[in-house]
Design a protein around this motif. Structure first.
Motif, short mmCIF file in Angstrom:
data_model
loop_
_atom_site.label_atom_id
_atom_site.label_comp_id
_atom_site.label_asym_id
_atom_site.label_seq_id
_atom_site.Cartn_x
_atom_site.Cartn_y
_atom_site.Cartn_z
N VAL A 6 67.78 89.37 37.10
CA VAL A 6 67.51 90.79 37.27
C VAL A 6 68.80 91.56 37.51
CG1 VAL A 6 66.36 92.48 38.76
CG2 VAL A 6 65.17 90.37 38.11
N GLN A 9 66.75 97.03 40.35
CA GLN A 9 65.36 97.43 40.59
C GLN A 9 65.34 98.93 40.84
OE1 GLN A 9 63.52 96.11 44.27
NE2 GLN A 9 65.43 95.25 45.00
N ASN A 89 61.60 95.44 38.48
CA ASN A 89 62.83 94.75 38.12
C ASN A 89 63.23 95.10 36.69
OD1 ASN A 89 62.91 93.25 40.58
ND2 ASN A 89 61.39 91.83 39.75
N ILE A 151 61.88 87.43 36.90
CA ILE A 151 62.87 86.67 37.66
C ILE A 151 62.81 85.20 37.25
CG2 ILE A 151 63.70 86.11 39.98
CD1 ILE A 151 61.80 88.43 40.95
N THR A 175 65.87 91.84 44.11
CA THR A 175 64.68 91.92 43.26
C THR A 175 63.50 92.43 44.09
OG1 THR A 175 63.79 89.70 43.70
CG2 THR A 175 65.52 89.88 42.03
#
Length: 204
Positions: A6, A9, A89, A151, A175
């Motif tokens: 990731v 976010q 994410n 993820i 994340t």
């Protein structure tokens, strides 16, 4: 193609159901996160295409990113329950020649699951226990990979539809796992290699 690592976010800016599909608008997370019209971006593990670049408030690092979600996307993910402000994410598509730090991720969600339990702390790290929807458990291999809400995570001790993963502090902090709660739905993409082997085997 993605890696499951990731990049950022961001909170959902706008989300509205339109007919059988939906419209999603997200802010650009940083000046270094460059996205163009037509780019593929993994949003919580789902590959979405930037359909428009919208004017953002003064001082924003970049334009707002608009995505059009199909009925298929809403049916295969938990996105029908998205609300403005919820964190998601983001990962941009990988480029050939980059290091592959996670694993090969298509961004095509295979189904869902949920968080069963969360334990641990910032010093020792966290243990998350997940349960995938029926039918996905055959792809859970000890020390194999699974993509959960975008993820890349390692499967530990699968038992039926459940398994646990060790989440290090940086993953927890960077994340949506950092704000996750038991019972929360997740998008699941199982390992690409396992799916292809199954398909090519006799009877697959």
């Amino acid at each position: 193609m993605f890696t499951g690592l990731v990049e950022a976010q961001v909170p959902v800016h706008q989300f509205e159901i339109r007919g059988g599909g939906a419209r999603l608008v997200l802010p650009t997370p940083s000046e270094g996160f460059q996205a163009a019209l037509g780019d593929s971006i993994s949003v919580c593990g789902c590959c979405l295409t930037v359909s428009a670049l919208l004017e953002a408030p003064p001082g924003a690092p970049g334009p707002n990113l608009e995505f059009e979600l199909s009925k298929e996307t809403l049916d295969c993910t938990w996105f029908a329950s998205l609300i403005p402000g919820r964190q998601v994410n983001l990962e941009r598509a990988m480029q050939l020649g980059e290091r592959l730090g996670g694993h090969l991720v298509s961004g095509h969600v295979d189904g869902g699951g949920e968080i069963v339990s969360i334990s641990g702390d910032a010093e020792a790290g966290w243990t998350f226990r997940f349960r995938v929807d029926a039918g996905l458990e055959r792809y859970l291999t000890p020390k194999g990979s699974a993509t959960l809400d975008g993820i890349s995570l390692t499967v530990n001790e699968p038992e039926g539809r459940e398994f646990w993963v060790a989440v290090i502090p940086v993953t927890f902090a960077e994340t949506t796992l950092g704000t996750a709660v038991p019972g929360q739905r997740i998008n699941v993409e199982v390992d690409l290699v396992g799916k292809w082997i199954e398909k090519l085997m006799p009877g697959g």
